[in-house]
Design a protein around this motif. Structure first.
Motif, PDB file in Angstrom:
ATOM      1  N   TYR A  21      30.077  18.924  19.115  1.00 49.01           N
ATOM      2  CA  TYR A  21      30.394  18.417  17.782  1.00 49.01           C
ATOM      3  C   TYR A  21      30.057  19.446  16.708  1.00 49.01           C
ATOM      4  N   ALA A  22      28.932  20.105  16.864  1.00 45.74           N
ATOM      5  CA  ALA A  22      28.541  21.124  15.883  1.00 45.74           C
ATOM      6  C   ALA A  22      29.556  22.259  15.862  1.00 45.74           C
ATOM      7  N   THR A  23      30.050  22.658  17.029  1.00 43.94           N
ATOM      8  CA  THR A  23      31.047  23.731  17.089  1.00 43.94           C
ATOM      9  C   THR A  23      32.346  23.304  16.415  1.00 43.94           C
ATOM     10  N   ILE A  24      32.777  22.069  16.658  1.00 43.29           N
ATOM     11  CA  ILE A  24      34.005  21.570  16.028  1.00 43.29           C
ATOM     12  C   ILE A  24      33.837  21.503  14.516  1.00 43.29           C
ATOM     13  N   ILE A  25      32.723  20.972  14.065  1.00 40.55           N
ATOM     14  CA  ILE A  25      32.483  20.860  12.623  1.00 40.55           C
ATOM     15  C   ILE A  25      32.366  22.239  11.987  1.00 40.55           C
ATOM     16  N   GLN A  26      31.691  23.155  12.656  1.00 38.22           N
ATOM     17  CA  GLN A  26      31.542  24.493  12.093  1.00 38.22           C
ATOM     18  C   GLN A  26      32.884  25.220  12.045  1.00 38.22           C
ATOM     19  N   THR A  27      33.740  24.997  13.022  1.00 39.42           N
ATOM     20  CA  THR A  27      35.085  25.585  12.988  1.00 39.42           C
ATOM     21  C   THR A  27      35.873  25.040  11.808  1.00 39.42           C
ATOM     22  N   TYR A  28      35.796  23.749  11.589  1.00 36.27           N
ATOM     23  CA  TYR A  28      36.447  23.127  10.441  1.00 36.27           C
ATOM     24  C   TYR A  28      35.905  23.705   9.136  1.00 36.27           C
ATOM     25  N   GLU A  29      34.587  23.877   9.059  1.00 34.58           N
ATOM     26  CA  GLU A  29      33.968  24.437   7.859  1.00 34.58           C
ATOM     27  C   GLU A  29      34.413  25.883   7.617  1.00 34.58           C
ATOM     28  N   ILE A  30      34.554  26.653   8.684  1.00 33.78           N
ATOM     29  CA  ILE A  30      35.004  28.045   8.542  1.00 33.78           C
ATOM     30  C   ILE A  30      36.434  28.092   8.017  1.00 33.78           C
ATOM     31  N   ILE A  31      37.293  27.235   8.566  1.00 37.10           N
ATOM     32  CA  ILE A  31      38.681  27.188   8.088  1.00 37.10           C
ATOM     33  C   ILE A  31      38.715  26.772   6.622  1.00 37.10           C
TER      34      ILE A  31
END
Length: 179
Positions: A21-31
């Protein structure tokens, strides 16, 4: 907005669902980080291109400046939290610089979460003001004085006063609901 969750999930040293979940959220935040910064650069280019044009009477400039400065504040807070989420994790000791950075990031994130509705209200109200101003200038030119010059500055101040009042009411109702 989920930087504290990312830091908490990464500090657990768990390879399970929290890390995913942290990886998915961090990817969204980077985008979001990349898109927001590119759009803000476009806004900067538009602002300086518009300043170069002196042929147009620029009645919207005070409203545009308010939108610009508020967007800049939101972008800076979001960028600080996003960049800090890469460098921070929940600290082991409370007297380290990492703990200070983590607490600062959590406070900025909490501040932005509490006042995101105010920022959206600012954007909405100033956009509405710009459209009303344009309608009055184009279709009711006799009343143009109401939406330009000192009257416009007074209207901008009234918008901020009403939004401050709105923020106080929201904070009071939130604190009353939590007790």
């Amino acid at each position: 907005m989920y930087h504290t969750f990312i830091a908490a999930a990464r500090s657990r040293n768990d390879t399970g669902s929290y890390n995913t979940y942290a990886t998915i959220i961090q990817t969204y935040e980077i985008i979001g980080f990349i898109v927001n910064n590119i759009l803000f650069l476009c806004l900067l280019l538009y602002k300086y291109r518009k300043k170069a044009e002196t042929t147009d009477e620029n009645f919207h400039e005070p409203i545009f400046n308010q939108l610009f400065y508020n967007a800049a504040i939101c972008l800076v807070i979001n960028d600080i939290c996003t960049l800090a989420s890469f460098a921070t994790s929940i600290p082991e000791e409370t007297d380290t610089a990492g703990a200070f950075i983590f607490v600062l990031m959590a406070m900025l994130e909490t501040f932005s979460m509490l006042f995101v509705n105010v920022m959206f209200a600012i954007i909405t109200v100033f956009s509405f003001m710009a459209s009303i101003q344009r309608i009055i200038i184009l279709h009711l030119p006799n009343y143009k004085f109401l939406v330009t010059g000192n009257c416009l500055k007074l209207e901008i101040c009234l918008v901020y006063v009403s939004l401050i009042h709105y923020s106080v009411i929201v904070c009071k109702s939130t604190s009353r609901d939590s007790t």
